[in-house]
Structures are given as structure tokens and as C-alpha cells.
Write a protein that holds these residues in place. Structure first.
Motif: not given
Length: 257
Positions: A199-206
Motif C-alpha cells: 500500500l505504501n509503494e506509491f510513495v517512491k514515485s511521489n
């Protein structure tokens, strides 16, 4: 002497939201220490996937379907397991939701009530139902999963409802610890930082959010589920026999700045 205090042989534990993530890591940690563990989850598929993952590692947890927002079902599960196992020694209240990134002025009634219902009410229903059996046995350890969000206001995401729910879990933990301490039941909580889950993987592209999350953490990284489960194991074991009402921050230093 000291390693013996971490062993949980002969004890029965239940982990809510135990089918994946931090919950499943807690199931593994408690199982490795010798406990008989019950995975409680409202999603049968997730629960069985978690059980299969544990069986592949040589453990054999039970599975029960339980929605923590349904106090009748929670009480039914607590009573059934107490009859089956004689007592419940450990309860880990891990089930929780976030539903972040909604400004307070646009939060609907349903949104607010849903987060409070799962995170706060669900934790209390479980503490009440399982706590009754622990109090009758004059022994037990409850570990609630709070959050560093109960201490600070996260940025840049808006999540007033989540922060409020976790701060309430922390104070509920202290309140129950004060009520039940002299009666043999310890109640503590872990307050994690951002944890490396799908669920927190997205932070790497933000970049903006990554800088706020990771740039704001002295250790400069997300936490791992095993790092939270190890704290849960400690609090559930006799190694923490003098601890009750403690909220243990496992935040990589995030709340230092």
C-alpha cells in the motif's frame, strides 16, 4: 534466563487483521516464540492466504472470520476460543484502516464513522470481549497497534480522522492499563512509522510525499513489518512484565524532528 522470558510456549494468541502485513508478521513472531496463534480477519481469502504462508514456514495457525466492528461477533469469537483453549493469553489489535488524503472540510459522515469504527471501536470491542476472559484468569497481555500519527500530524496527506482515531487508541491503552493492571492484565501499544507494505509503494514515485515521509525520518527509510512484530512480541512476552500503559514508538526517529 532472559531469552526464556520471550518464549510463549503453551499460550494462545489472537491477532486481528492477521492475514497480511503487520498482522501476519505478528502471527509469525508469536508462533516462532511458541504460541498457538489464531488469525482473525473479516476477509476469508486473505485469512487463508496468511494461513498458507505460515504453514509453508512450518506453523499452523487457526483462522476465524471476524469483523472487529461487530461487537456481537467479537464477543462470540472470544467466548468460543476461551472455551476451546481454556483461556486467551495474548490479544494483538492490529486491524485498522486509514483512507488518507481527504481534507477535513470534505470528510463525509460515512468516512469519519468508518475509520473511527474500525480503528477505535473495533479495538475497544476486542479489548472488552477478550479482556473479560483475561481478567477472569488474572493473566493476559494486550498489544494495540497505534501509530506515530497519534503523536504528530502527518504531512502532506490530510487525515484528521485517522490521527484522531490512533490518538484515541493510545489513550484507551493507558486507560485500560490503569483499570486492569492490578488484576493481572497488561495493556500496551506500538506506534509505528510508515511501513514498507504494498500500500505504501506509491510513495517512491511521489517526490513531494517521499521527501516528507523519508526526508523527515532520521533513519531515512520506511520500517519493515518484522520490526513492528518484534516489538509486539516483546510486549506480549514476560520480558515486558513490568510494562503496562506504554506506547512504544517504532518510528525511525520521525517524531524527533
Amino acid at each position: 534466563m532472559y531469552l526464556e522470558m520471550f518464549k510463549l510456549s503453551g499460550r494462545t494468541a489472537l491477532v486481528t487483521g492477521g492475514g497480511r502485513g503487520i498482522g501476519l508478521a505478528c502471527v509469525e513472531a508469536l508462533s516462532e516464540a511458541g504460541a498457538k496463534v489464531v488469525i482473525a480477519d473479516f476477509d476469508a481469502g486473505v485469512a487463508e492466504e496468511g494461513r498458507a504462508a505460515m504453514k509453508a514456514k512450518g506453523y499452523d495457525p487457526e483462522v476465524v472470520l471476524m469483523d472487529v466492528t461487530n461487537p456481537t461477533r467479537v464477543t462470540e469469537v472470544a467466548d468460543d476460543l476461551a472455551r476451546k483453549h481454556g483461556k486467551i493469553d495474548i490479544l494483538v489489535n492490529n486491524a485498522g484502516i486509514a483512507r488518507s488524503e481527504t481534507p477535513a472540510e470534505t470528510v463525509t459522515d460515512e468516512h469519519w464513522l468508518n475509520v473511527i469504527d474500525v480503528n477505535l471501536n473495533g479495538t475497544f470491542w476486542c479489548c472488552r470481549a477478550f479482556g473479560k476472559h483475561m481478567l477472569a484468569a488474572k493473566s493476559g497481555a494486550i498489544v494495540n497497534i497505534g501509530s506515530m500519527s497519534g503523536f504528530i500530524v502527518n504531512k502532506p496527506q490530510e487525515q484528521s480522522y485517522y490521527n484522531a482515531s490512533k490518538a484515541a487508541v493510545h489513550h484507551l491503552t493507558k486507560s485500560l492499563a490503569a483499570e486492569w493492571g492490578a488484576r493481572g492484565v497488561r495493556v500496551n501499544a506500538v506506534a509505528p512509522t510508515y511501513i514498507a507494505t504494498p500500500l505504501n509503494e506509491f510513495v517512491k514515485s511521489n517526490p513531494k510525499m517521499y521527501d516528507a515521509w523519508i526526508g523527515g525520518t532520521p533513519m531515512g527509510r520506511l520500517g519493515e513489518v518484522e520490526e513492528i512484530a518484534s516489538v509486539v512480541l516483546f510486549l506480549a512476552s514476560d520480558a515486558a512484565s513490568l510494562m503496562t500503559g506504554s506506547i512504544v514508538l517504532a518510528d525511525g526517529g520521525y517524531t524527533c524532528w
